[in-house]
Design a protein around this motif. Structure first.
Motif, PDB file in Angstrom:
ATOM      1  N   HIS A  16     -29.539 109.407  -7.868  1.00  0.00           N
ATOM      2  CA  HIS A  16     -28.278 110.186  -7.978  1.00  0.00           C
ATOM      3  C   HIS A  16     -27.814 110.649  -6.756  1.00  0.00           C
ATOM      4  N   GLU A  17     -28.174 110.568  -5.451  1.00  0.00           N
ATOM      5  CA  GLU A  17     -27.692 111.337  -4.428  1.00  0.00           C
ATOM      6  C   GLU A  17     -27.606 110.376  -3.142  1.00  0.00           C
ATOM      7  N   THR A  18     -26.576 110.412  -2.209  1.00  0.00           N
ATOM      8  CA  THR A  18     -26.360 109.873  -1.223  1.00  0.00           C
ATOM      9  C   THR A  18     -26.657 110.816   0.050  1.00  0.00           C
ATOM     10  N   LEU A  46     -12.929 114.546  -4.941  1.00  0.00           N
ATOM     11  CA  LEU A  46     -13.515 113.365  -5.363  1.00  0.00           C
ATOM     12  C   LEU A  46     -14.428 113.625  -6.654  1.00  0.00           C
ATOM     13  N   ASP A  47     -14.454 114.981  -7.139  1.00  0.00           N
ATOM     14  CA  ASP A  47     -15.553 115.180  -8.066  1.00  0.00           C
ATOM     15  C   ASP A  47     -16.806 114.991  -7.833  1.00  0.00           C
ATOM     16  N   VAL A  48     -17.380 115.352  -6.648  1.00  0.00           N
ATOM     17  CA  VAL A  48     -18.655 115.391  -6.351  1.00  0.00           C
ATOM     18  C   VAL A  48     -19.341 116.838  -6.093  1.00  0.00           C
ATOM     19  N   GLN A  49     -20.269 116.713  -5.775  1.00  0.00           N
ATOM     20  CA  GLN A  49     -21.000 118.008  -5.329  1.00  0.00           C
ATOM     21  C   GLN A  49     -21.758 117.454  -3.955  1.00  0.00           C
ATOM     22  N   ILE A  50     -21.922 118.541  -3.052  1.00  0.00           N
ATOM     23  CA  ILE A  50     -22.188 118.074  -1.540  1.00  0.00           C
ATOM     24  C   ILE A  50     -22.938 119.559  -1.208  1.00  0.00           C
ATOM     25  N   LEU A  51     -24.264 119.045  -0.959  1.00  0.00           N
ATOM     26  CA  LEU A  51     -25.137 120.004  -0.528  1.00  0.00           C
ATOM     27  C   LEU A  51     -25.791 120.008   0.973  1.00  0.00           C
ATOM     28  N   ARG A  52     -25.924 120.937   1.579  1.00  0.00           N
ATOM     29  CA  ARG A  52     -26.285 120.816   3.288  1.00  0.00           C
ATOM     30  C   ARG A  52     -27.648 121.315   3.237  1.00  0.00           C
ATOM     31  N   ARG A  53     -28.392 120.220   3.792  1.00  0.00           N
ATOM     32  CA  ARG A  53     -29.912 120.468   4.070  1.00  0.00           C
ATOM     33  C   ARG A  53     -30.220 120.314   5.631  1.00  0.00           C
ATOM     34  N   GLY A  54     -30.113 121.405   6.227  1.00  0.00           N
ATOM     35  CA  GLY A  54     -30.259 121.061   7.831  1.00  0.00           C
ATOM     36  C   GLY A  54     -29.193 120.310   8.324  1.00  0.00           C
ATOM     37  N   ASN A  55     -29.532 119.254   8.903  1.00  0.00           N
ATOM     38  CA  ASN A  55     -28.551 118.432   9.683  1.00  0.00           C
ATOM     39  C   ASN A  55     -28.112 117.399   8.719  1.00  0.00           C
ATOM     40  N   ALA A  58     -26.138 116.238   1.451  1.00  0.00           N
ATOM     41  CA  ALA A  58     -26.621 115.350   0.095  1.00  0.00           C
ATOM     42  C   ALA A  58     -25.194 115.318  -0.745  1.00  0.00           C
ATOM     43  N   ILE A  59     -25.194 114.093  -1.114  1.00  0.00           N
ATOM     44  CA  ILE A  59     -23.751 113.972  -2.021  1.00  0.00           C
ATOM     45  C   ILE A  59     -24.064 113.716  -3.423  1.00  0.00           C
ATOM     46  N   HIS A  60     -23.698 114.406  -4.382  1.00  0.00           N
ATOM     47  CA  HIS A  60     -24.140 114.196  -5.852  1.00  0.00           C
ATOM     48  C   HIS A  60     -22.922 113.880  -6.627  1.00  0.00           C
ATOM     49  N   GLU A  62     -21.020 110.550  -9.554  1.00  0.00           N
ATOM     50  CA  GLU A  62     -20.994 108.999  -9.659  1.00  0.00           C
ATOM     51  C   GLU A  62     -20.908 108.102  -8.566  1.00  0.00           C
ATOM     52  N   PRO A  63     -21.553 106.965  -8.656  1.00  0.00           N
ATOM     53  CA  PRO A  63     -21.731 106.348  -7.319  1.00  0.00           C
ATOM     54  C   PRO A  63     -20.476 105.836  -6.699  1.00  0.00           C
ATOM     55  N   PRO A  64     -19.466 105.677  -7.384  1.00  0.00           N
ATOM     56  CA  PRO A  64     -18.073 105.241  -6.702  1.00  0.00           C
ATOM     57  C   PRO A  64     -17.454 106.536  -5.917  1.00  0.00           C
ATOM     58  N   ALA A  65     -17.831 107.688  -6.443  1.00  0.00           N
ATOM     59  CA  ALA A  65     -17.430 108.853  -5.978  1.00  0.00           C
ATOM     60  C   ALA A  65     -18.019 109.309  -4.620  1.00  0.00           C
ATOM     61  N   ARG A  66     -19.317 109.049  -4.840  1.00  0.00           N
ATOM     62  CA  ARG A  66     -20.511 109.316  -3.887  1.00  0.00           C
ATOM     63  C   ARG A  66     -20.330 108.461  -2.729  1.00  0.00           C
ATOM     64  N   ASP A  67     -19.855 107.302  -2.593  1.00  0.00           N
ATOM     65  CA  ASP A  67     -19.708 106.262  -1.671  1.00  0.00           C
ATOM     66  C   ASP A  67     -18.170 106.672  -1.069  1.00  0.00           C
ATOM     67  N   ARG A  68     -17.250 107.070  -1.658  1.00  0.00           N
ATOM     68  CA  ARG A  68     -16.047 107.572  -1.111  1.00  0.00           C
ATOM     69  C   ARG A  68     -16.230 108.671  -0.467  1.00  0.00           C
ATOM     70  N   ALA A  69     -16.958 109.724  -0.978  1.00  0.00           N
ATOM     71  CA  ALA A  69     -17.079 111.074  -0.194  1.00  0.00           C
ATOM     72  C   ALA A  69     -17.913 110.649   1.037  1.00  0.00           C
ATOM     73  N   ALA A  70     -18.867 109.904   1.309  1.00  0.00           N
ATOM     74  CA  ALA A  70     -19.537 109.464   2.340  1.00  0.00           C
ATOM     75  C   ALA A  70     -18.798 108.872   3.375  1.00  0.00           C
ATOM     76  N   SER A  71     -17.884 108.061   2.790  1.00  0.00           N
ATOM     77  CA  SER A  71     -16.766 107.445   3.985  1.00  0.00           C
ATOM     78  C   SER A  71     -16.031 108.422   4.403  1.00  0.00           C
ATOM     79  N   VAL A  72     -15.380 109.392   3.695  1.00  0.00           N
ATOM     80  CA  VAL A  72     -14.728 110.493   4.208  1.00  0.00           C
ATOM     81  C   VAL A  72     -15.280 111.097   5.255  1.00  0.00           C
TER      82      VAL A  72
END
Length: 335
Positions: A16-18, A46-55, A58-60, A62-72
């Protein structure tokens, strides 16, 4: 420069995470923003949740939203690597325009990551934030006469002035001429205090504001004194031939048909003209045709003239502005 932000394939239990890795912690801090406000903006849009873990981030979601957030996030990190700062508008632009589109021969346009376009001015780099804006900027560099038509807040005039400043400082034109119909003043103009410049300057203020965004204030003042920059009502264009100039007619929906014809026939050698307007905000007296609408109908078939259309989706002011425009547009057929 290569992209250092790498996507790590999720483990089966974490499907469920990227997960993104960012090697430079200093840049990662800038990417997240003060109090993680940049991440919060991406999460909201983008309706996602982004958590910071060190460097890692982690993006949580739906898959299309996660991919979009990762790209951004990756594109914004690359932006930081090249020395550019990140503002809220840059995040919004990356979300809207991420991936970019192919740019043609753009004169003084420059390309960066993803084939995107930027305009260099003395004070800042200006970047289109929507597909329509990107296409518009390319048309401004390609065509001697271009129209930008759409609602307020879509960057029609702002981008046109930015291109004008770019072409001026690069030596492609000798002058910048900015004009608007002083329709709101009408016959009341004579009752305002001061000389003619003081009477019309309030109606020209948006053009001054745009210029001051791209050139130092002292330079703007000097260039106006030297008449290398002119800001004047449309009526002042009569009888002139505008050569080697970048000319912008703003609020063109308030020009009459005869005024529009007069303006368009001022085009001289080595010049470029941009006409911007919003068909929904005509302030002309009832029964007087808008020159913008007539020009649209009469000139649409001429291949050397460009028309770019904007919608509420291209509004880059406060998000509420787009919703207000959409509400009025929806109610229009009922009136």
């Amino acid at each position: 420069m290569g992209i250092d932000a790498l996507s790590t394939p999720p483990r089966p239990e974490d499907s469920h995470e990227t997960l993104l890795e960012f090697p430079d912690n200093r840049l990662l801090i800038d990417l997240c923003g003060q109090f993680d406000r940049n991440l919060a903006q991406i999460e909201h849009q983008l309706d996602v949740q982004i958590l910071r873990r060190g460097n890692h981030l982690a993006i949580h979601g739906e898959p299309p939203a996660r991919d979009r957030a990762a790209s951004v996030l990756t594109a914004l990190y690359v932006r930081l690597e090249t020395g550019r700062a990140i503002e809220a508008g840059d995040i919004d632009g990356e979300i809207r325009l991420g991936g970019g589109d192919e740019a043609g021969d753009g004169g003084q346009m420059e390309l960066f990551q993803g084939g995107r376009v930027e305009i260099k001015t003395r004070k800042k780099l200006v970047e289109p934030r929507t597909a329509a804006q990107s296409a518009y900027v390319q048309e401004l560099f390609k065509h001697e006469l271009a129209f930008g038509i759409g609602p307020a807040g879509t960057g029609k005039t702002y981008l046109a002035v930015a291109v004008g400043v770019n072409m001026f400082i690069s030596g492609h034109v000798d002058r910048i001429i900015l004009s608007r119909p002083a329709v709101e003043a009408g016959e009341k103009l004579g009752y305002l205090p001061g000389d003619m410049k003081e009477k019309v300057d309030p109606y020209m203020q948006p053009l001054y504001d745009a210029l001051n965004d791209f050139l130092p204030a002292k330079q703007v003042t000097k260039l106006i004194e030297e008449k290398r920059i002119e800001i004047a009502p449309l009526a002042f264009m009569r009888g002139r031939t505008l050569s080697n100039a970048f000319v912008v007619l703003d609020e063109a929906q308030n020009a009459t048909t005869m005024q529009m014809k007069m303006f368009l026939t001022r085009l001289g050698e080595g010049s470029r003209m941009v006409v911007t307007g919003d068909r929904s905000q005509v302030d002309l007296p009832r029964g007087v045709n808008s020159g913008l609408r007539d020009a649209e109908a009469l000139l649409a078939g001429i291949g050397d003239i460009s028309f770019t259309y904007f919608t509420s989706k291209d509004v880059v002011r406060h998000p509420l502005v787009a919703k207000i425009i959409e509400a009025y547009d929806a109610a229009e057929p009922q009136r």
